[in-house]
Scaffold this motif. Sequence first.
Motif, PDB file in Angstrom:
ATOM      1  N   ILE A   1       0.837  -1.210   0.000  1.00 56.41           N
ATOM      2  CA  ILE A   1       0.000   0.000   0.000  1.00 56.41           C
ATOM      3  C   ILE A   1       0.864   1.249   0.000  1.00 56.41           C
ATOM      4  O   ILE A   1       0.600   2.206  -0.756  1.00 56.41           O
ATOM      5  N   GLU A   2       1.904   1.269   0.813  1.00 58.29           N
ATOM      6  CA  GLU A   2       2.796   2.427   0.851  1.00 58.29           C
ATOM      7  C   GLU A   2       3.494   2.622  -0.490  1.00 58.29           C
ATOM      8  O   GLU A   2       3.655   3.750  -0.968  1.00 58.29           O
ATOM      9  N   GLN A   3       3.898   1.487  -1.095  1.00 61.19           N
ATOM     10  CA  GLN A   3       4.538   1.580  -2.407  1.00 61.19           C
ATOM     11  C   GLN A   3       3.556   2.121  -3.440  1.00 61.19           C
ATOM     12  O   GLN A   3       3.905   2.967  -4.276  1.00 61.19           O
ATOM     13  N   MET A   4       2.293   1.634  -3.380  1.00 58.06           N
ATOM     14  CA  MET A   4       1.272   2.117  -4.299  1.00 58.06           C
ATOM     15  C   MET A   4       1.002   3.599  -4.065  1.00 58.06           C
ATOM     16  O   MET A   4       0.810   4.361  -5.025  1.00 58.06           O
ATOM     17  N   ARG A   5       0.985   4.016  -2.792  1.00 62.21           N
ATOM     18  CA  ARG A   5       0.795   5.435  -2.493  1.00 62.21           C
ATOM     19  C   ARG A   5       1.936   6.267  -3.074  1.00 62.21           C
ATOM     20  O   ARG A   5       1.718   7.351  -3.633  1.00 62.21           O
ATOM     21  N   GLY A   6       3.168   5.742  -2.895  1.00 61.71           N
ATOM     22  CA  GLY A   6       4.309   6.455  -3.462  1.00 61.71           C
ATOM     23  C   GLY A   6       4.232   6.538  -4.973  1.00 61.71           C
ATOM     24  O   GLY A   6       4.483   7.595  -5.568  1.00 61.71           O
ATOM     25  N   ASP A   7       3.846   5.401  -5.605  1.00 64.24           N
ATOM     26  CA  ASP A   7       3.698   5.401  -7.067  1.00 64.24           C
ATOM     27  C   ASP A   7       2.611   6.366  -7.498  1.00 64.24           C
ATOM     28  O   ASP A   7       2.765   7.097  -8.490  1.00 64.24           O
ATOM     29  N   LEU A   8       1.497   6.368  -6.733  1.00 61.45           N
ATOM     30  CA  LEU A   8       0.386   7.264  -7.066  1.00 61.45           C
ATOM     31  C   LEU A   8       0.805   8.722  -6.917  1.00 61.45           C
ATOM     32  O   LEU A   8       0.458   9.575  -7.751  1.00 61.45           O
ATOM     33  N   ALA A   9       1.574   8.996  -5.847  1.00 60.87           N
ATOM     34  CA  ALA A   9       2.038  10.372  -5.644  1.00 60.87           C
ATOM     35  C   ALA A   9       2.959  10.798  -6.779  1.00 60.87           C
ATOM     36  O   ALA A   9       2.862  11.914  -7.286  1.00 60.87           O
ATOM     37  N   ARG A  10       3.850   9.889  -7.199  1.00 59.51           N
ATOM     38  CA  ARG A  10       4.740  10.223  -8.311  1.00 59.51           C
ATOM     39  C   ARG A  10       3.951  10.435  -9.605  1.00 59.51           C
ATOM     40  O   ARG A  10       4.231  11.363 -10.370  1.00 59.51           O
ATOM     41  N   MET A  11       2.958   9.534  -9.812  1.00 63.94           N
ATOM     42  CA  MET A  11       2.137   9.674 -11.019  1.00 63.94           C
ATOM     43  C   MET A  11       1.345  10.974 -10.981  1.00 63.94           C
ATOM     44  O   MET A  11       1.202  11.662 -12.004  1.00 63.94           O
ATOM     45  N   THR A  12       0.821  11.320  -9.786  1.00 65.41           N
ATOM     46  CA  THR A  12       0.086  12.577  -9.652  1.00 65.41           C
ATOM     47  C   THR A  12       1.000  13.762  -9.938  1.00 65.41           C
ATOM     48  O   THR A  12       0.619  14.699 -10.656  1.00 65.41           O
ATOM     49  N   GLY A  13       2.220  13.693  -9.388  1.00 64.60           N
ATOM     50  CA  GLY A  13       3.180  14.765  -9.655  1.00 64.60           C
ATOM     51  C   GLY A  13       3.531  14.851 -11.126  1.00 64.60           C
ATOM     52  O   GLY A  13       3.617  15.944 -11.695  1.00 64.60           O
TER      53      GLY A  13
END
Length: 249
Positions: free
Chosen positions: A72-84
């Motif tokens: 989940i944390e990795q997905m959150r990080g990926d999502l944050a990077r994708m959002t950025g």
Amino acid sequence: MPRALLRGAALAAALLCVSAASQAALFEDDEARRAILDLRQRVEAMRQQTDQRLTDENGQLRRSLLDLQNQIEQMRGDLARMTGQNEQLTRTLSEMQSRQTTIDDKLKQSEPSKVSVDGREFTADPKEKADFEAALGVFRSGQFAQAQTAFAEFVKRYPQSGYNASALFWLGNAQYATRNYNEAIANFRSMLSLAPDHAKAPEAVLSIANCQIELKDTRAARRTLEDLTKAYPQSEAAQAGRERLSRLR
């Protein structure tokens, strides 16, 4: 057999029965205890097995939860990077669209467009149009010497311009206002040669006559006024020319 002996024998037999029963009871108690102990051992073993299984399952569950949290944390990080990245792409796209709009506007501003001046339609560059309107603005402000310079420079800068007939007309008027009558006559005639059907052609002929009058060339002025009434008989300038001609006679 004597009665006392019989009673003794019976008593002995009874004691033997009691002893046998007691031994049998003791034997049964031992078996029961062993059975109970065995049951307890099996229950304890089952409890230990259950506790170990639960411990193992809890450990596995905790590891699974930890892995899930990491995912989940990795997905959150990926999502944050994708959002950025999406935000950066959006900003980049917006900047590109803004630059494209600016370029398009500049291209439109530099592209020739159709204009209409003194009843004549033609295509002119934005700079060409701006220069003519600037010179005309100077004339209308009463700065005739500056207007003379502005229109003269315009004609030199844009020799093929559709504005040239009008520019020559206003140049002649600016020269008339500054008493440069001969130059004014030359530019009025150039204007008539370039566009004899121009809306201001009658006024140009009348202005030539006015310059000739100022130069005291009455004979030439009379001929010019007569040409005016013949060439443009229905114009307001021709009416003014007739009145002027009557005063010259």
